[in-house]
Design a protein around this motif. Structure first.
Motif, mmCIF file in Angstrom:
data_model
loop_
_atom_site.group_PDB
_atom_site.id
_atom_site.type_symbol
_atom_site.label_atom_id
_atom_site.label_comp_id
_atom_site.label_asym_id
_atom_site.label_seq_id
_atom_site.Cartn_x
_atom_site.Cartn_y
_atom_site.Cartn_z
ATOM 1 N N GLY A 175 0.816 -1.207 0.000
ATOM 2 C CA GLY A 175 0.000 0.000 0.000
ATOM 3 C C GLY A 175 0.848 1.255 0.000
ATOM 4 O O GLY A 175 0.515 2.245 -0.664
ATOM 5 N N GLY A 176 1.964 1.228 0.741
ATOM 6 C CA GLY A 176 2.858 2.378 0.748
ATOM 7 C C GLY A 176 3.499 2.612 -0.608
ATOM 8 O O GLY A 176 3.629 3.752 -1.065
ATOM 9 N N LEU A 264 10.025 2.224 4.004
ATOM 10 C CA LEU A 264 9.503 2.979 2.858
ATOM 11 C C LEU A 264 10.556 3.929 2.297
ATOM 12 O O LEU A 264 10.669 4.098 1.074
ATOM 13 C CB LEU A 264 8.253 3.752 3.283
ATOM 14 C CG LEU A 264 7.042 2.898 3.682
ATOM 15 C CD1 LEU A 264 5.918 3.784 4.214
ATOM 16 C CD2 LEU A 264 6.547 2.071 2.497
ATOM 17 N N SER A 265 11.344 4.544 3.175
ATOM 18 C CA SER A 265 12.414 5.429 2.701
ATOM 19 C C SER A 265 13.490 4.623 1.980
ATOM 20 O O SER A 265 14.068 5.087 0.993
ATOM 21 C CB SER A 265 13.024 6.192 3.879
ATOM 22 O OG SER A 265 12.057 7.023 4.500
ATOM 23 N N TYR A 266 13.782 3.441 2.475
ATOM 24 C CA TYR A 266 14.763 2.573 1.813
ATOM 25 C C TYR A 266 14.299 2.218 0.400
ATOM 26 O O TYR A 266 15.105 2.150 -0.534
ATOM 27 C CB TYR A 266 14.964 1.308 2.643
ATOM 28 C CG TYR A 266 15.912 0.310 2.024
ATOM 29 C CD1 TYR A 266 17.284 0.405 2.233
ATOM 30 C CD2 TYR A 266 15.436 -0.734 1.224
ATOM 31 C CE1 TYR A 266 18.162 -0.499 1.662
ATOM 32 C CE2 TYR A 266 16.306 -1.641 0.654
ATOM 33 C CZ TYR A 266 17.670 -1.527 0.879
ATOM 34 O OH TYR A 266 18.531 -2.426 0.306
ATOM 35 N N VAL A 269 10.070 5.457 -1.548
ATOM 36 C CA VAL A 269 8.736 6.052 -1.606
ATOM 37 C C VAL A 269 8.374 6.800 -0.329
ATOM 38 O O VAL A 269 7.322 7.426 -0.258
ATOM 39 C CB VAL A 269 7.647 4.987 -1.896
ATOM 40 C CG1 VAL A 269 7.874 4.365 -3.258
ATOM 41 C CG2 VAL A 269 7.626 3.929 -0.810
ATOM 42 N N GLY A 270 9.215 6.712 0.678
ATOM 43 C CA GLY A 270 8.964 7.443 1.920
ATOM 44 C C GLY A 270 9.567 8.822 1.842
ATOM 45 O O GLY A 270 9.253 9.617 0.955
ATOM 46 N N LEU A 271 10.439 9.134 2.777
ATOM 47 C CA LEU A 271 11.172 10.388 2.720
ATOM 48 C C LEU A 271 12.219 10.316 1.625
ATOM 49 O O LEU A 271 12.768 9.255 1.327
ATOM 50 C CB LEU A 271 11.837 10.666 4.071
ATOM 51 C CG LEU A 271 10.888 10.851 5.251
ATOM 52 C CD1 LEU A 271 11.660 11.079 6.532
ATOM 53 C CD2 LEU A 271 9.935 12.000 5.011
ATOM 54 N N GLY A 279 16.526 5.312 6.954
ATOM 55 C CA GLY A 279 16.195 4.496 5.792
ATOM 56 C C GLY A 279 16.900 4.977 4.534
ATOM 57 O O GLY A 279 17.386 4.171 3.731
ATOM 58 N N ILE A 280 16.985 6.298 4.356
ATOM 59 C CA ILE A 280 17.691 6.850 3.195
ATOM 60 C C ILE A 280 19.172 6.514 3.255
ATOM 61 O O ILE A 280 19.786 6.117 2.255
ATOM 62 C CB ILE A 280 17.476 8.379 3.135
ATOM 63 C CG1 ILE A 280 16.009 8.705 2.840
ATOM 64 C CG2 ILE A 280 18.386 9.004 2.075
ATOM 65 C CD1 ILE A 280 15.700 10.190 2.866
ATOM 66 N N ASP A 281 19.769 6.658 4.439
ATOM 67 C CA ASP A 281 21.198 6.375 4.589
ATOM 68 C C ASP A 281 21.491 4.892 4.372
ATOM 69 O O ASP A 281 22.512 4.536 3.775
ATOM 70 C CB ASP A 281 21.672 6.805 5.980
ATOM 71 C CG ASP A 281 21.701 8.316 6.127
ATOM 72 O OD1 ASP A 281 21.536 9.011 5.101
ATOM 73 O OD2 ASP A 281 21.869 8.805 7.254
#
Length: 326
Positions: A175-176, A264-266, A269-271, A279-281
């Motif tokens: 869903g995310g 989600l960031s990984y 689709v998140g931040l 998650g981005i790092d």
């Protein structure tokens, strides 16, 4: 009206954390008790209540104390990250890309030459913000809808039950990916909104069951016979007795929301950059795991410790609020 005696009748079933926030409705059976009611007296001669007994147990629980200290530290660095990390997390030097630890950079540098220590510290702000706000939104929305359905029943209860069934059928990560892929904002609000949208049915079912049990107690029937309004009965007599299971599940779910934001960031689709997120790092450092494993391990370790701390806190709170474990 006199306070209802403290009579533990139902308990929250013991739960384990078996993945992303799968807590069966049966494990959150209600605690139909009125806080503050006398059952006897404590050491100082004061009336005992569910909450005073729970607080006494929590203060003696080393798991609660350890997790509370970790969470307090996370909250402090989220509010004042510059107190322990100098510089900006967005300042990078490609000449230092993938370098190991050095002066001012105890965790080394990532593939873009950014200070891993600084980014790990500032990443706590994002995780704590998303987790706390998403939990508050889920708890408020789910408690209100579930409480009203449990109290009034009828068509409203049937409609809400069917709506929650629909939301339970939606995989959270899928869903995310679908909903957040069309969002271009770099703020935390779309991620929080998504978590509230898919998270409230869990709390609503728990709140509904708690209210159904609480409204059958004699003191609620007496208040209704004395002419108390529905609003007064809900706020004064039912809500204090039905909130304990909601608090337990929401505390455990807070850790899962932090993990969900990182996931989600990984996945992208998140931040999104230039936002600072664990998650981005983790996503950015994955290709360099052989040459610069430190850039991946530190944010991953911080994420794991944070999620574990909130889950341990939720387990301790559950044990303290469960009369059958006394």
């Amino acid at each position: 009206m006199p306070e209802q005696p403290y009579e533990p009748e139902r308990a929250i079933a013991g739960t384990g954390m078996g993945g992303a926030m799968d807590l069966a409705a049966s494990e959150a059976t209600t605690l139909a008790k009125t806080p503050g009611g006398p059952e006897g007296t404590g050491p100082a001669g004061k009336p005992r209540s569910l909450w005073s007994d729970a607080w006494r147990d929590l203060r003696r629980n080393p798991v609660f104390l350890l997790s509370a200290l970790v969470i307090l530290f996370l909250v402090l660095i989220s509010l004042w990250p510059s107190a322990i990390a100098s510089g900006s997390p967005l300042t990078c030097d490609l000449a230092k890309a993938q370098d190991g630890s050095g002066p001012g950079a105890p965790f080394g540098y990532d593939g873009q030459g950014c200070n891993v220590y600084t980014r790990t510290v500032y990443g706590a702000r994002t995780s704590v913000t998303v987790g706390v706000l998403a939990t508050l939104g889920v708890a408020v929305l789910g408690s209100v809808l579930g409480g009203l359905a449990g109290y009034y029943g009828g068509v409203w209860d049937s409609v809400l039950s069917r709506i929650t069934d629909i939301f339970f059928a939606i995989p959270v990560v899928l869903g995310g990916l679908v909903l957040l892929s069309v969002v271009t904002s770099n703020t935390v609000w779309p991620v929080i909104g998504f978590m509230v949208l898919l998270g409230w049915p869990q709390i609503s079912r728990i709140a509904r069951g708690s209210v159904i049990t609480a409204k059958q107690n004699d003191y609620v029937q007496a208040a209704r016979a004395l002419g108390a309004s529905d609003t007064r009965i809900l706020l004064r007599h039912i809500a204090p007795n039905a909130v304990a299971p909601v608090i337990v599940v929401a505390t455990i779910a807070l850790g899962t929301y932090i993990a969900l934001e990182a996931t989600l960031s990984y996945l992208g689709v998140g931040l999104k950059p230039p936002s600072v997120s664990w998650g981005i790092d983790i996503s950015a450092s994955s290709p360099y795991i052989r040459n610069a494993p430190h850039a991946l391990l530190w944010p991953s370790g911080a994420l794991a410790i944070t999620v574990l701390a909130f889950i341990m806190l939720g387990d301790a709170v559950r044990d303290a609020l469960d009369p059958k474990l006394r």
